[in-house]
Design a protein around this motif. Structure first.
Motif, PDB file in Angstrom:
ATOM      1  N   CYS A 122       0.887  -1.168   0.000  1.00 52.86           N
ATOM      2  CA  CYS A 122       0.000   0.000   0.000  1.00 52.86           C
ATOM      3  C   CYS A 122       0.922   1.215   0.000  1.00 52.86           C
ATOM      4  CB  CYS A 122      -0.899   0.005   1.235  1.00 52.86           C
ATOM      5  SG  CYS A 122      -1.875  -1.494   1.473  1.00 52.86           S
ATOM      6  N   ASP A 145      -4.827  -0.984  -2.702  1.00 47.49           N
ATOM      7  CA  ASP A 145      -5.572   0.200  -2.246  1.00 47.49           C
ATOM      8  C   ASP A 145      -5.118   1.478  -2.922  1.00 47.49           C
ATOM      9  OD1 ASP A 145      -7.449   1.684  -0.546  1.00 47.49           O
ATOM     10  OD2 ASP A 145      -5.675   2.377   0.542  1.00 47.49           O
ATOM     11  N   ARG A 146      -3.827   1.634  -3.167  1.00 48.15           N
ATOM     12  CA  ARG A 146      -3.296   2.883  -3.721  1.00 48.15           C
ATOM     13  C   ARG A 146      -2.464   2.614  -4.970  1.00 48.15           C
ATOM     14  NH1 ARG A 146      -0.798   5.023   2.037  1.00 48.15           N
ATOM     15  NH2 ARG A 146      -2.781   5.440   3.097  1.00 48.15           N
ATOM     16  N   ARG A 157      -7.743  -2.258  -6.036  1.00 52.91           N
ATOM     17  CA  ARG A 157      -8.231  -1.114  -5.266  1.00 52.91           C
ATOM     18  C   ARG A 157      -9.747  -1.015  -5.377  1.00 52.91           C
ATOM     19  NH1 ARG A 157      -9.571   3.422  -8.226  1.00 52.91           N
ATOM     20  NH2 ARG A 157      -9.182   3.292 -10.463  1.00 52.91           N
ATOM     21  N   LEU A 188      -1.441  11.388  -1.993  1.00 53.18           N
ATOM     22  CA  LEU A 188      -1.881   9.998  -2.048  1.00 53.18           C
ATOM     23  C   LEU A 188      -2.970   9.841  -3.100  1.00 53.18           C
ATOM     24  CD1 LEU A 188      -2.128   8.971   1.721  1.00 53.18           C
ATOM     25  CD2 LEU A 188      -0.422   8.223   0.059  1.00 53.18           C
ATOM     26  N   SER A 189      -2.932   8.754  -3.848  1.00 46.03           N
ATOM     27  CA  SER A 189      -3.937   8.543  -4.891  1.00 46.03           C
ATOM     28  C   SER A 189      -5.341   8.510  -4.305  1.00 46.03           C
ATOM     29  CB  SER A 189      -3.644   7.243  -5.646  1.00 46.03           C
ATOM     30  OG  SER A 189      -3.710   6.115  -4.782  1.00 46.03           O
ATOM     31  N   THR A 190      -5.509   7.919  -3.126  1.00 39.32           N
ATOM     32  CA  THR A 190      -6.843   7.865  -2.511  1.00 39.32           C
ATOM     33  C   THR A 190      -7.331   9.248  -2.120  1.00 39.32           C
ATOM     34  OG1 THR A 190      -5.658   7.247  -0.485  1.00 39.32           O
ATOM     35  CG2 THR A 190      -6.754   5.485  -1.691  1.00 39.32           C
TER      36      THR A 190
END
Length: 343
Positions: A122, A145-146, A157, A188-190
């Motif tokens: 992650c 997740d990322r 993800r 962060l991509s999220t």
């Protein structure tokens, strides 16, 4: 000293079956498993994992480096990964990056030195030289997740855009038009994806997003409380605070309660990431639920495909909205009790 062949001979099974039992694979029946374990006990057999890895060039272990072990999302995700790995005959070694690139690299380096067969990561916000080298060298690696733009790595993800759209439509249906968003870090991509989805959902529902209603946190409770305080101190505070993860939602909840404000009468609260205790608060908290168990299962399968040099398809799973009472109730539901539902 007894060996695995001795165990297989005494139990009346193949060496491969003994190996599956010792790796806790679910593929072996209860009776056969019992015979193997009895033979292991009778002979006093102790498998030598190091020697086995030298003979087979595999350790039957995978590494998992997560963002923050204190975040309930990552805790549940780690459990899901471990469960699926065990079903496949693998063990999991976990490292907690604590959202710091240097700690992430420490665990990546340590796990590779321990010769794990593959690595689930992650990633933190930065593309570090070590991670770039791991990708270049072709080590079995899957992002979980990322994502990290610019690196060709399979990623498993969740996509929350549709669920965020459903949340904003729900709020608009309740008559809530002033909605603020506490985002995660933009690096962060999220954090970026959830902010973009929120902006798009607000536009689609004809709602404005004043810049002061968009504040950045760090996916931790302290930033949730600090940013909620800033939002509530505005001359025209929001009617709903939407937090970009469960810990920031917890921090916002603490600030709302510390001010003696009522949820949802004075201000509504919603969270990206659901946790079990959200359903038991008063009022229960509306949240976006990620498919954590399926994320863990898909990630392990993708990584084992990489280990076995099979084609790997990235997986993007849909999150969903869980409607509870923390943002208010539709007129037809008022007075009906909890008034929760799913969309």
């Amino acid at each position: 000293m007894a060996g695995v062949k001795d165990v297989a001979r005494l139990a009346g099974v193949s060496v491969a079956t003994v190996s599956r039992v010792l790796n806790d694979s679910a593929a072996v029946t209860g009776e056969t498993r019992a015979r193997v374990l009895e033979a292991v006990a009778e002979l006093g057999y102790r498998p030598n994992a190091v020697a086995r890895s030298l003979r087979t060039d595999t350790t039957r272990t995978i590494g998992l480096v997560i963002g923050d072990i204190l975040n309930p999302f990552f805790t549940e995700l780690a459990r899901a990964v471990e469960d699926e790995a065990r079903r496949s005959g693998y063990s999991v070694v976990i490292g907690n990056a604590d959202e710091r690139p240097e700690r992430q690299d420490h665990y990546v380096r340590t796990l590779l030195e321990q010769r794990v067969d593959g690595l689930l990561l992650c990633p933190t916000a930065e593309i570090t030289p070590l991670v770039r080298d791991v990708v270049r060298d072709g080590a079995p690696l899957v992002f979980l997740d990322r994502t990290l733009p610019g690196l060709d790595v399979p990623t498993v993800r969740a996509d929350g855009a549709e669920a965020i759209g459903a949340l904003v439509a729900h709020l608009r249906g309740l008559g809530r038009r002033r909605v603020a968003f506490i985002s995660g870090p933009a690096l962060l991509s999220t954090g970026r994806e959830r902010t973009e989805a929120f902006r798009a959902a607000m536009r689609a529902n004809g709602l404005e997003v004043p810049e002061e209603y968009l504040v950045a946190g760090d996916f931790r409770a302290g930033s949730g409380r600090e940013t909620a305080a800033r939002l509530l101190d505005l001359p025209r505070p929001p009617e709903v605070i939407f937090a970009g993860d469960n810990l920031m939602a917890l921090g916002a909840l603490d600030e709302i309660r510390a001010r003696g404000l009522r949820i949802p009468a004075d201000v509504g609260l919603a969270s990206y990431d659901d946790v079990p205790w959200f359903a038991h608060l008063e009022p229960p908290v509306t949240a976006i639920e990620q498919p954590v168990q399926e994320l863990g299962r898909r990630a392990v399968r993708a990584l084992l495909d990489r280990v076995e040099r099979r084609p790997v398809e990235p997986a993007v799973l849909a999150a969903r909205l869980v409607v509870r009472r923390s943002c208010g109730e539709a007129p037809e539901n008022r007075g009906d009790g909890e008034g929760s539902g799913r969309a």
